[in-house]
Design a protein around this motif. Structure first.
Motif, PDB file in Angstrom:
ATOM      1  N   ALA A  43     -30.706  16.368   9.205  1.00  0.00           N
ATOM      2  CA  ALA A  43     -30.969  17.795   9.408  1.00  0.00           C
ATOM      3  C   ALA A  43     -30.888  18.594   8.114  1.00  0.00           C
ATOM      4  O   ALA A  43     -31.448  19.691   8.019  1.00  0.00           O
ATOM      5  N   SER A  44     -30.221  18.051   7.112  1.00  0.00           N
ATOM      6  CA  SER A  44     -30.087  18.756   5.843  1.00  0.00           C
ATOM      7  C   SER A  44     -31.390  18.796   5.053  1.00  0.00           C
ATOM      8  O   SER A  44     -31.543  19.615   4.143  1.00  0.00           O
ATOM      9  N   LEU A  45     -32.334  17.927   5.386  1.00  0.00           N
ATOM     10  CA  LEU A  45     -33.623  17.905   4.711  1.00  0.00           C
ATOM     11  C   LEU A  45     -34.468  19.067   5.227  1.00  0.00           C
ATOM     12  O   LEU A  45     -34.679  19.211   6.431  1.00  0.00           O
ATOM     13  N   GLN A  46     -34.958  19.907   4.321  1.00  0.00           N
ATOM     14  CA  GLN A  46     -35.694  21.106   4.712  1.00  0.00           C
ATOM     15  C   GLN A  46     -37.199  20.864   4.600  1.00  0.00           C
ATOM     16  O   GLN A  46     -37.794  21.087   3.559  1.00  0.00           O
ATOM     17  N   TRP A  47     -37.812  20.423   5.696  1.00  0.00           N
ATOM     18  CA  TRP A  47     -39.232  20.105   5.696  1.00  0.00           C
ATOM     19  C   TRP A  47     -39.929  20.847   6.819  1.00  0.00           C
ATOM     20  O   TRP A  47     -39.304  21.293   7.783  1.00  0.00           O
ATOM     21  N   ALA A  48     -41.227  20.960   6.706  1.00  0.00           N
ATOM     22  CA  ALA A  48     -42.082  21.410   7.806  1.00  0.00           C
ATOM     23  C   ALA A  48     -43.410  20.681   7.658  1.00  0.00           C
ATOM     24  O   ALA A  48     -43.918  20.507   6.551  1.00  0.00           O
ATOM     25  N   MET A  49     -43.967  20.224   8.770  1.00  0.00           N
ATOM     26  CA  MET A  49     -45.287  19.602   8.772  1.00  0.00           C
ATOM     27  C   MET A  49     -46.260  20.556   9.453  1.00  0.00           C
ATOM     28  O   MET A  49     -45.977  21.070  10.543  1.00  0.00           O
ATOM     29  N   VAL A  50     -47.375  20.823   8.803  1.00  0.00           N
ATOM     30  CA  VAL A  50     -48.370  21.746   9.340  1.00  0.00           C
ATOM     31  C   VAL A  50     -49.643  20.973   9.660  1.00  0.00           C
ATOM     32  O   VAL A  50     -50.246  20.361   8.779  1.00  0.00           O
ATOM     33  N   SER A  51     -50.024  20.985  10.923  1.00  0.00           N
ATOM     34  CA  SER A  51     -51.250  20.322  11.363  1.00  0.00           C
ATOM     35  C   SER A  51     -52.340  21.364  11.576  1.00  0.00           C
ATOM     36  O   SER A  51     -52.085  22.420  12.161  1.00  0.00           O
TER      37      SER A  51
END
Length: 211
Positions: free
Chosen positions: A141-149
């Protein structure tokens, strides 16, 4: 605000650069070849070099990654391995990456990439990003990511400035690369989907297509 855009010469990446510059953001653009990017000096980076990518992410307020591979199965595996290495390296900075629409869900809850009429030309990339998305869902959860499709159909067109978002289901059928850049830069500037996948579509699809 200082943002980085990796893959800045692609159809999506170059529009993200233009969108960010239009908002007077400080932009660092990166690509594999160092080819020129309009409005900003390009720097060389190979996404498969995780140490360099982590350094970029950690030195910017947000990083947009627009790296896709359709050349070969081997190229796809290298992109997947690079994302796996990025997760393991655990950068402290925030990053947003572009994924395909194939892992989005239809009205019956089935992934689009598994439909009989899913375009064969995009199947390899759809499977790739379906697997990559699964990896990120298991990341700390500490990894700050977002995937945009994007919407199922994305193509260069017109920047309408009017987009709609959704999470697991397509927000619409079409989005121009210019409108898609809005979704990317919006998330970079004001994050609303940390550790999530979301999708975007143009509200007026005909206008966005330029037809």
């Amino acid at each position: 605000m200082k943002i980085a855009i990796i893959g800045a010469t692609g159809n999506v990446g170059k529009e993200a650069v233009a969108e960010a510059l239009s908002r007077n953001l400080e932009v660092d653009a990166y690509n594999r070849s160092g080819n020129p990017v309009e409005g900003v000096q390009a720097q060389v980076i190979d996404f498969t070099n995780v140490d360099d990518v982590v350094e970029v992410i950690d030195e910017h307020d947000a990083t947009i990654i627009s790296v896709v591979a359709r050349e070969s199965e081997q190229a796809n595996r290298e992109i997947q391995a690079a994302h796996r290495a990025l997760i393991s390296a655990a950068p402290s900075g925030r990053f947003i990456f572009v994924g395909g629409a194939g892992s989005l869900l239809d009205e019956n809850g089935n992934e689009l990439r598994n439909a009989p009429d899913f375009p064969a030309i995009y199947k390899s990339e759809a499977d790739l990003f379906g697997e990559i998305y699964a990896m990120y869902k298991e990341a700390p959860a500490s990894l700050q990511w977002a995937m945009v499709s994007p919407a199922p159909v994305i193509a260069p067109g017109v920047r309408t400035g009017d987009i709609k978002l959704d999470l697991d289901r397509p927000a619409g059928n079409f989005i121009s690369t210019q409108d898609f850049a809005i979704a990317l830069v919006d998330e970079a500037v004001k994050p609303k989907h940390i550790n999530k996948r979301f999708t975007a579509a143009s509200v007026d699809e005909q206008a966005a297509s330029g037809k």
